[in-house]
Enzyme design. Structure first.
Site, mmCIF file in Angstrom:
data_model
loop_
_atom_site.group_PDB
_atom_site.id
_atom_site.type_symbol
_atom_site.label_atom_id
_atom_site.label_comp_id
_atom_site.label_asym_id
_atom_site.label_seq_id
_atom_site.Cartn_x
_atom_site.Cartn_y
_atom_site.Cartn_z
ATOM 1 N N GLU A 62 -32.532 -40.907 -19.785
ATOM 2 C CA GLU A 62 -31.398 -41.813 -19.920
ATOM 3 C C GLU A 62 -30.912 -41.873 -21.360
ATOM 4 O OE1 GLU A 62 -34.259 -42.456 -18.522
ATOM 5 O OE2 GLU A 62 -34.036 -43.468 -16.585
ATOM 6 N N PRO A 271 -45.819 -30.171 -20.615
ATOM 7 C CA PRO A 271 -45.999 -31.427 -19.884
ATOM 8 C C PRO A 271 -45.015 -32.490 -20.365
ATOM 9 C CG PRO A 271 -47.795 -31.078 -21.444
ATOM 10 C CD PRO A 271 -46.975 -29.832 -21.450
ATOM 11 N N ARG A 272 -44.504 -33.258 -19.441
ATOM 12 C CA ARG A 272 -43.543 -34.309 -19.795
ATOM 13 C C ARG A 272 -44.136 -35.270 -20.816
ATOM 14 N NH1 ARG A 272 -38.103 -35.210 -19.760
ATOM 15 N NH2 ARG A 272 -37.575 -37.369 -19.340
ATOM 16 N N GLY A 312 -39.426 -32.799 -28.622
ATOM 17 C CA GLY A 312 -38.165 -32.366 -29.202
ATOM 18 C C GLY A 312 -37.974 -30.865 -29.300
ATOM 19 N N GLU A 313 -38.771 -30.072 -28.594
ATOM 20 C CA GLU A 313 -38.661 -28.624 -28.707
ATOM 21 C C GLU A 313 -38.323 -27.923 -27.395
ATOM 22 O OE1 GLU A 313 -41.074 -27.120 -32.485
ATOM 23 O OE2 GLU A 313 -42.376 -27.435 -30.736
ATOM 24 N N ASN A 337 -33.346 -33.649 -16.071
ATOM 25 C CA ASN A 337 -31.974 -33.172 -16.243
ATOM 26 C C ASN A 337 -31.880 -31.646 -16.077
ATOM 27 O OD1 ASN A 337 -29.366 -32.665 -16.990
ATOM 28 N ND2 ASN A 337 -29.515 -33.585 -19.022
ATOM 29 N N PRO A 338 -31.220 -31.150 -15.028
ATOM 30 C CA PRO A 338 -31.131 -29.700 -14.830
ATOM 31 C C PRO A 338 -30.064 -29.035 -15.685
ATOM 32 C CG PRO A 338 -29.991 -30.813 -13.061
ATOM 33 C CD PRO A 338 -30.592 -31.896 -13.914
ATOM 34 N N GLU A 340 -29.828 -29.250 -18.926
ATOM 35 C CA GLU A 340 -30.386 -28.772 -20.196
ATOM 36 C C GLU A 340 -30.691 -27.273 -20.154
ATOM 37 O OE1 GLU A 340 -32.340 -32.980 -21.770
ATOM 38 O OE2 GLU A 340 -33.615 -31.482 -20.805
#
Length: 441
Positions: A62, A271-272, A312-313, A337-338, A340
């Site tokens: 978000e 991993p998220r 951030g990578e 988000n697809p 990206e």
């Protein structure tokens, strides 16, 4: 006040004394910052002069979807300042990394106050925003009431509500109708979301597109990208992106199957939640040589599985991959988000659980910009199809890019609609006659 709203207020008051203990526990496990816990109780307001809009996003996805809207708002109203709140440490970190330097002086971050009446009053009386913008499904009864009492106009953007949630809310029609009815504008992710939100009581509902589709391409350090490409060479690369528990096992089993056909395959697992990296590395150990980026490990010739456990990578890893699995879609998490990977030309594989990004996922699948998978076996098959067919991979990338470009107009349109609702000459509002805090509860 509806019965549901009254119950929400009583629950918030009752939980107030217990929540500080819960927050400290979260801090001990890294889910809160110990030196900023007071922000969750509404403290540390530093209202700047002039017009101020409050934007709230719960988590990373978000928050990232807000970035193009932030840019459009600041461009359209030069004197505007923004307060951005998030609910997670990871989202705060990503905001700091991705916020353009030219915007940083006009944007302040705080962690969002919890839905406790006293804490919300403290927050709103301290910041006195001229308007509030919320993302996706942030519906909180005490916050809704507090904003309405102060006459602060509110907007819900990229709004979504699943069929299941809509059915559950029908058991509390007064509460959901009251909360949704207070938004001056609701901009839904899809036509289906818009229909459900209208049925539950939202007054003005629009469907202009999905805000996540308007996000700028994820960045990557050019020197590091070139270095990693040199290490990897011509090896085929499969990425499991932003994975959750259960998805790493499927990706590793797919890796095992694929090694028969692609003996030099490199599998990247991001991993998220990087805190799970040790768990993922242990799971991967039986499948070959494992390295972790956070520990200085490299995706070199001796590495079969590289754990991309840094923040951030993702822009770096999407650019390296020949094909990627979209995380949170093989397990019932709703999907990340697809767009990206689509913006970066990375062919995409999508599992069946896409509730959070259903409209975007459907468009990508229908256009040929993504392929459906459901388990380790179908994942391995789809990865093999893409990695072995350059023309197919290129066609997928072109189709996905066309879907990604469709929403480029949305941030500007949304910013104009929001600013039309907000006061033309906004500034610090006089303090209300609402509740005042005489203690630090």
């Amino acid at each position: 006040m509806s019965l549901g709203a009254g119950a929400g207020r009583l629950l918030g008051v009752a939980l107030g004394p217990l929540l500080p203990f819960w927050l400290r526990r979260r801090a001990r496990i890294g889910k809160e910052l110990p030196d900023r816990l007071a922000e969750r109780q509404g403290w540390h307001a530093e209202r700047p002069p002039g017009a101020l809009l409050w934007l709230h996003a719960a988590s990373v996805g978000e928050t990232m979807s807000l970035l193009p809207l932030i840019g459009a708002l600041l461009e359209q109203r030069p004197g505007l300042r923004l307060l951005v709140t998030t609910g997670t440490v990871t989202a705060a970190t990503m905001l700091a990394q991705r916020l353009p330097p030219e915007a940083s002086g006009r944007v302040t971050h705080r962690f969002a106050p919890l839905d406790v009446p006293r804490w919300l009053a403290r927050f709103l009386d301290g910041w006195r925003p001229d308007g509030a913008i919320f993302v996706e499904s942030e519906l909180w009864p005490n916050l809704s009431t507090a904003l309405a009492r102060r006459g602060i106009p509110a907007v819900l953007v990229n709004a979504r509500i699943s069929p299941r949630s809509a059915r559950l809310w029908r058991w509390a029609p007064g509460l959901i109708g009251q909360m949704l009815g207070r938004f001056r504008l609701v901009v839904a992710q899809s036509a289906e979301d818009a229909e459900r939100l209208r049925a539950l009581g939202a007054a003005r509902v629009e469907h202009w597109g999905h805000l996540k589709a308007a996000a700028a391409p994820l960045p990557a350090d050019p020197a590091e990208l070139a270095r990693l490409r040199g290490l990897i060479g011509a090896r085929p690369v499969f990425l499991a992106a932003s994975t959750h528990a259960g998805e790493e096992a499927a990706a590793l089993e797919a890796h095992r199957i694929l090694r028969n056909r692609f003996p030099d395959l490199l599998t990247l697992i991001a991993p998220r939640h990087p805190a799970r990296a040790a768990e993922v590395a242990a799971l991967a150990a039986p499948y070959g040589g494992v390295t972790r980026r956070s520990a200085g490990g490299q995706p070199d010739a001796g590495c079969d599985i590289h754990i991309a456990d840094t923040l951030g990578e993702m822009g770096l890893f999407f650019r390296l991959a020949g094909v990627a699995l979209l995380g949170a879609t093989l397990v019932p998490k709703g999907g990340h988000n697809p767009i990206e990977p689509a913006r970066l030309g990375c062919p995409l594989l999508i599992g069946p659980h896409t509730g959070h990004v259903q409209a975007l996922a459907a468009r990508l699948l229908e256009s040929g910009g993504a392929l459906p998978v459901r388990d380790a076996a179908t994942l391995a098959e789809a990865v093999a199809d893409v990695l072995s067919d350059t023309r197919r991979a290129q066609a997928m990338a072109r189709a996905a890019a066309s879907v990604a470009e469709d929403a480029s107009h949305l941030p500007g349109k949304l910013a104009s609609a929001i600013l039309d609702i907000m006061p033309a000459e906004a500034g610090p509002a006089p303090e209300t006659d609402g509740p005042r805090e005489k203690d630090r509860s």
